[in-house]
Motif scaffolding. Structure first.
Motif, PDB file in Angstrom:
ATOM      1  N   ILE A 582      -0.059   6.238  -1.990  1.00  0.00           N
ATOM      2  CA  ILE A 582       1.071   7.170  -2.106  1.00  0.00           C
ATOM      3  C   ILE A 582       1.001   8.222  -0.998  1.00  0.00           C
ATOM      4  CG2 ILE A 582       2.084   8.981  -3.564  1.00  0.00           C
ATOM      5  CD1 ILE A 582       1.230   7.277  -6.004  1.00  0.00           C
ATOM      6  N   GLN A 583      -0.193   8.740  -0.774  1.00  0.00           N
ATOM      7  CA  GLN A 583      -0.352   9.744   0.290  1.00  0.00           C
ATOM      8  C   GLN A 583       0.049   9.184   1.661  1.00  0.00           C
ATOM      9  OE1 GLN A 583      -4.479  10.781  -0.462  1.00  0.00           O
ATOM     10  NE2 GLN A 583      -3.890  12.756  -1.350  1.00  0.00           N
ATOM     11  N   ASN A 584      -0.322   7.937   1.916  1.00  0.00           N
ATOM     12  CA  ASN A 584       0.041   7.313   3.193  1.00  0.00           C
ATOM     13  C   ASN A 584       1.561   7.203   3.341  1.00  0.00           C
ATOM     14  OD1 ASN A 584      -2.661   7.032   3.803  1.00  0.00           O
ATOM     15  ND2 ASN A 584      -2.773   4.880   3.163  1.00  0.00           N
ATOM     16  N   LEU A 585       2.228   6.867   2.237  1.00  0.00           N
ATOM     17  CA  LEU A 585       3.694   6.777   2.275  1.00  0.00           C
ATOM     18  C   LEU A 585       4.328   8.138   2.572  1.00  0.00           C
ATOM     19  CD1 LEU A 585       4.642   4.461  -0.751  1.00  0.00           C
ATOM     20  CD2 LEU A 585       4.915   3.947   1.674  1.00  0.00           C
ATOM     21  N   LEU A 586       3.804   9.169   1.883  1.00  0.00           N
ATOM     22  CA  LEU A 586       4.404  10.502   2.031  1.00  0.00           C
ATOM     23  C   LEU A 586       4.063  11.155   3.363  1.00  0.00           C
ATOM     24  CD1 LEU A 586       3.920  11.867  -1.616  1.00  0.00           C
ATOM     25  CD2 LEU A 586       5.943  10.823  -0.596  1.00  0.00           C
ATOM     26  N   LEU A 587       3.059  10.644   4.067  1.00  0.00           N
ATOM     27  CA  LEU A 587       2.797  11.114   5.428  1.00  0.00           C
ATOM     28  C   LEU A 587       3.962  10.770   6.348  1.00  0.00           C
ATOM     29  CD1 LEU A 587      -0.981  10.252   5.952  1.00  0.00           C
ATOM     30  CD2 LEU A 587       0.049  12.538   6.101  1.00  0.00           C
ATOM     31  N   GLU A 588       4.631   9.650   6.065  1.00  0.00           N
ATOM     32  CA  GLU A 588       5.744   9.210   6.909  1.00  0.00           C
ATOM     33  C   GLU A 588       7.030   9.976   6.583  1.00  0.00           C
ATOM     34  OE1 GLU A 588       6.148   4.988   6.603  1.00  0.00           O
ATOM     35  OE2 GLU A 588       3.984   4.646   6.800  1.00  0.00           O
ATOM     36  N   SER A 593      10.490   9.305  -6.746  1.00  0.00           N
ATOM     37  CA  SER A 593       9.570   8.442  -7.497  1.00  0.00           C
ATOM     38  C   SER A 593      10.070   6.997  -7.521  1.00  0.00           C
ATOM     39  CB  SER A 593       9.409   8.962  -8.936  1.00  0.00           C
ATOM     40  OG  SER A 593      10.659   8.993  -9.592  1.00  0.00           O
ATOM     41  N   ARG A 594      11.380   6.824  -7.607  1.00  0.00           N
ATOM     42  CA  ARG A 594      11.943   5.477  -7.631  1.00  0.00           C
ATOM     43  C   ARG A 594      11.678   4.762  -6.307  1.00  0.00           C
ATOM     44  NH1 ARG A 594      17.769   4.021 -10.116  1.00  0.00           N
ATOM     45  NH2 ARG A 594      16.474   3.984 -11.973  1.00  0.00           N
ATOM     46  N   GLU A 595      11.818   5.461  -5.214  1.00  0.00           N
ATOM     47  CA  GLU A 595      11.559   4.854  -3.903  1.00  0.00           C
ATOM     48  C   GLU A 595      10.081   4.491  -3.745  1.00  0.00           C
ATOM     49  OE1 GLU A 595      15.059   7.089  -1.250  1.00  0.00           O
ATOM     50  OE2 GLU A 595      13.132   8.092  -1.614  1.00  0.00           O
ATOM     51  N   ILE A 596       9.200   5.325  -4.284  1.00  0.00           N
ATOM     52  CA  ILE A 596       7.757   5.029  -4.212  1.00  0.00           C
ATOM     53  C   ILE A 596       7.432   3.787  -5.028  1.00  0.00           C
ATOM     54  CG2 ILE A 596       5.454   5.887  -4.830  1.00  0.00           C
ATOM     55  CD1 ILE A 596       6.539   8.726  -4.256  1.00  0.00           C
ATOM     56  N   VAL A 597       7.994   3.709  -6.256  1.00  0.00           N
ATOM     57  CA  VAL A 597       7.770   2.537  -7.123  1.00  0.00           C
ATOM     58  C   VAL A 597       8.276   1.267  -6.434  1.00  0.00           C
ATOM     59  CG1 VAL A 597       8.460   1.414  -9.279  1.00  0.00           C
ATOM     60  CG2 VAL A 597       7.783   3.821  -9.296  1.00  0.00           C
ATOM     61  N   ALA A 598       9.459   1.370  -5.800  1.00  0.00           N
ATOM     62  CA  ALA A 598      10.054   0.201  -5.151  1.00  0.00           C
ATOM     63  C   ALA A 598       9.221  -0.277  -3.970  1.00  0.00           C
ATOM     64  CB  ALA A 598      11.473   0.534  -4.689  1.00  0.00           C
ATOM     65  N   THR A 610       0.090   8.390 -11.839  1.00  0.00           N
ATOM     66  CA  THR A 610      -0.655   8.879 -10.671  1.00  0.00           C
ATOM     67  C   THR A 610       0.092  10.032 -10.006  1.00  0.00           C
ATOM     68  OG1 THR A 610      -1.543   6.660 -10.304  1.00  0.00           O
ATOM     69  CG2 THR A 610      -1.676   8.193  -8.459  1.00  0.00           C
ATOM     70  N   LEU A 611       1.417   9.931  -9.911  1.00  0.00           N
ATOM     71  CA  LEU A 611       2.218  11.024  -9.344  1.00  0.00           C
ATOM     72  C   LEU A 611       2.083  12.293 -10.187  1.00  0.00           C
ATOM     73  CD1 LEU A 611       5.480   9.119  -8.314  1.00  0.00           C
ATOM     74  CD2 LEU A 611       3.920  10.333  -6.766  1.00  0.00           C
ATOM     75  N   ASN A 626      14.678  16.427  -5.083  1.00  0.00           N
ATOM     76  CA  ASN A 626      13.951  15.648  -6.088  1.00  0.00           C
ATOM     77  C   ASN A 626      13.043  14.596  -5.454  1.00  0.00           C
ATOM     78  OD1 ASN A 626      13.390  15.537  -8.844  1.00  0.00           O
ATOM     79  ND2 ASN A 626      14.703  13.748  -9.128  1.00  0.00           N
ATOM     80  N   GLN A 627      12.518  14.912  -4.268  1.00  0.00           N
ATOM     81  CA  GLN A 627      11.603  14.017  -3.564  1.00  0.00           C
ATOM     82  C   GLN A 627      10.190  14.593  -3.629  1.00  0.00           C
ATOM     83  OE1 GLN A 627      13.584  14.394   0.229  1.00  0.00           O
ATOM     84  NE2 GLN A 627      14.378  12.267   0.112  1.00  0.00           N
ATOM     85  N   PHE A 628       9.211  13.678  -3.618  1.00  0.00           N
ATOM     86  CA  PHE A 628       7.824  14.111  -3.558  1.00  0.00           C
ATOM     87  C   PHE A 628       7.464  14.369  -2.095  1.00  0.00           C
ATOM     88  CE2 PHE A 628       7.907  12.221  -7.702  1.00  0.00           C
ATOM     89  CZ  PHE A 628       6.966  12.940  -8.426  1.00  0.00           C
TER      90      PHE A 628
END
Length: 632
Positions: A582-588, A593-598, A610-611, A626-628
């Motif tokens: 998740i951290q690697n994704l949010l670095l970009e 939450s829906r986009e992370i799950v997808a 985990t979130l 509403n984004q992490f």
């Protein structure tokens, strides 16, 4: 004989060799042994009796409970220039006599009939006179009260042993627990049978249980990731249309299939799926008979199935070509309660069954002691409205009466349209001149049915639509309008079913005779649903292992492909830790939450948990969109 069997296999089916279990079963039958074969769906059961029958002199008697299956197999045999015939329900006695004459003198190789036909003494007498070479019992689990769709008439098949003591019996089924297997062999009176079982393991098929509140969104994710042909099983006809409509809105090429569709629409929708013009099929469990599409990538169940037997068969339509495939069951916390409402609350008890039977007889004015072989058009909805019966519970009661051979219930939809013009031809022509947009349809009718001014005439609305180059719906709409303005008499009747009374009316005596079977059936269905709930809720074992254990197979190794195995592998590999991913994704970039799950191939519940932990530990925060976002 083995060489001749192989020649027949190649001549009629184009195969050069048998599958391993097929070959063993065929050899056993050719050697004259009673034989039991347990082969999962798609294993090629029918070849196991069809090839020996072609090798033997004489005719093979095939006993099957399903009209659709009989028709499908007879059609396939006829397409291969093999003479086959089926004695299905609704055939009049004179026609039956002619068909049996054809069997006796027409060099037929296969005679298909339901077990109920064997209860007709004169039919049995005619069968005794036939040169029977082999007796095949398909869907043999129906002989067991612990199997799906138990039918008491199957218990009488054993009597054929008296008349054909030297003829081999072969019993086949695609789904049987150890208890049912034992029943099949004992209740059919198989004599020291050779028993062959094909493993239920599917090496290329991964079984996945996914938790999701928003099932439509989850389906979109799956289909985007796997765009190949797929089947999505839903609960009912309304869900068929709803899911098809919504997925079309999202740009997917979708068609649908359920028991209420007219035959032509069923065939058209099936063909568009087979040709992959619409590679996604939304269907009820009415979709399944005779399907042979090897490259189905994904089978998705939106609701809990009623049994693991039916789930295994439906899920098993994925990956028949041996390629990697997925069987996915999406469920939410409310599904167990819904399944209980769907499957258990609609089970008829003996009192309700008796009420339905008596009212059915009254509905068609069947007198006590009469009614045998009488046939009627039947609308389930109108019947339930008249007597204020719940529709699903009533349908289940009628299905039970059908399985017991008390009535015959046919669910073929047909629409009968009759018209007669009330005005003289010159007045009709004058009407056309005033309404030129209606001319193509009316002219097509006048040309096709010249006597339509004199007699009430049955018309083929599909044919008229084709001649007028319009849709059939447009033809029906115009006919209704012309009927309202009294230009013509218009009569339309849609028959959802046909009812045939197979016994004389005896009310209490009729129902009391089968009451014990109904009580056992209800008990079995409750146990089957409990097994489904256990399968879905168990998070400690391999899903493939659980299924195999249900069917009496024990394996040491986990499959490595199911949702449990994949999740276990992730938890054993810290470098693939979910938090780090998740951290690697949010670095970009920031994501919802829906986009992370997808994006991640993890269970939705685990991602959300985990979130939540990352929020509590101040590793992430939520922005105004509403984004992490990662904490700086």
């Amino acid at each position: 004989m083995r060489e001749e069997a192989l020649k027949n296999l190649q001549k009629y089916w184009g195969y050069t060799h048998f599958r391993p279990v097929q070959e063993s079963i065929v050899r056993s039958v050719l050697e004259g042994h009673d034989t039991f074969g347990l082969m999962p769906t798609g294993g090629g059961k029918s070849i196991c009796f069809q090839i020996p029958a072609l090798t033997f002199d004489g005719i093979c008697l095939v006993i099957s409970p399903l009209i659709a299956l009989m028709k499908d197999q007879v059609t396939q045999l006829q397409q291969r220039d093999i003479k086959a015939i089926a004695l299905t329900g609704g055939i009049k006695s004179d026609d039956l006599i002619q068909l049996l004459d054809n069997c006796q003198f027409g060099n037929y190789k296969f005679l298909y009939l339901s077990p109920e036909r064997l209860e007709q003494d004169w039919v049995l007498e005619r069968i005794k006179a036939l040169p029977i070479s082999l007796i095949a019992i398909d869907e043999a689990h129906c002989v067991s009260q612990w199997g799906n769709d138990f039918r008491p008439s199957y218990l009488k098949i054993k009597n054929l042993k008296t008349f054909f003591p030297e003829i081999p019996f072969i019993a086949l089924t695609a789904s049987a627990t150890p208890k049912v297997q034992e029943d099949i062999i004992g209740l059919l009176g198989l004599n020291e049978p050779k028993v062959f079982k094909q493993s239920f393991a599917r090496e290329n098929l991964g079984y996945h249980i996914l938790k999701a509140e928003d099932k439509l969104y989850k389906i979109q994710q799956i289909l985007k990731k796997n765009p190949q042909p797929s089947i999505i099983y839903v609960r009912n006809r309304k869900s068929c249309h709803d899911y098809a409509s919504k997925l079309k809105e999202y740009g997917f090429h979708v068609t649908f299939y359920h028991g209420g569709l007219p035959l032509k629409e069923k065939e058209a929708n099936m063909n568009s799926w087979m040709k992959e013009e619409n590679p996604i099929m939304i269907a009820t469990n009415a979709f399944g008979m005779g399907i042979d599409k090897p490259n189905v990538k994904t089978v998705i169940h939106v609701n809990l199935p009623e049994s693991l037997e039916s789930y295994y068969q439906e899920a098993g339509r994925a990956g028949r070509d041996g390629s990697k495939a997925f069987a996915i069951l999406i469920h939410s916390p409310q599904d167990v309660l819904r399944a209980e409402n769907q499957f258990l609350d609609v089970l008829p008890d003996v009192l309700f069954l008796k009420q339905v039977y008596v009212k059915l007889c009254n509905y068609f004015q069947i007198a006590f002691g009469e009614g045998i072989n009488e046939e009627f058009s039947f609308s389930l909805n109108r019947f339930c409205v008249k007597y204020q019966f719940p529709v699903l519970k009533t349908f289940n009661a009628l299905q039970f009466l059908d399985r017991q051979g008390i009535i015959g219930l046919s669910n073929e939809v047909s629409e009968k349209v009759q018209i007669r013009f009330l005005l003289e031809s010159k007045e009709v022509i004058r009407y056309i001149s005033l309404h030129p947009e209606e001319e193509p349809i009316i002219t097509a009718i006048l040309r096709a049915y010249p006597g339509i001014f004199d007699l009430q005439t049955n018309i083929n609305t599909a044919f008229i639509a084709k001649k007028a180059n319009v849709t059939e719906a447009k033809v029906l709409t115009l006919l209704e309008k012309l009927g309202q303005i009294q230009l013509l008499e218009y009569f339309s009747q849609q028959n959802e079913s046909k009812i045939t009374f197979l016994e004389v009316r005896e009310d209490d005596r009729t129902i009391n005779r089968v009451a014990k079977y109904l009580e056992k059936q209800n008990k079995v269905k409750k146990q089957q649903l409990e097994s489904v709930i256990h399968y879905v809720s168990d998070e400690q074992h391999c899903k493939s292992k659980l299924l195999l254990q249900y069917f009496g197979e024990q394996i040491a190794e986990d499959c490595g492909k199911c949702s449990y195995c994949l999740q276990s592998n992730k938890s054993r590999n810290p470098e693939q830790g979910l938090q780090q991913r998740i951290q690697n994704l949010l670095l970009e970039k920031d994501l919802t939450s829906r986009e992370i799950v997808a994006t991640l191939s993890f269970d939705e519940k685990e991602v959300l948990n985990t979130l939540k932990q990352m929020l509590e530990n101040h590793l992430v925060s939520i922005n105004t969109k509403n984004q992490f976002t990662l904490q700086k």
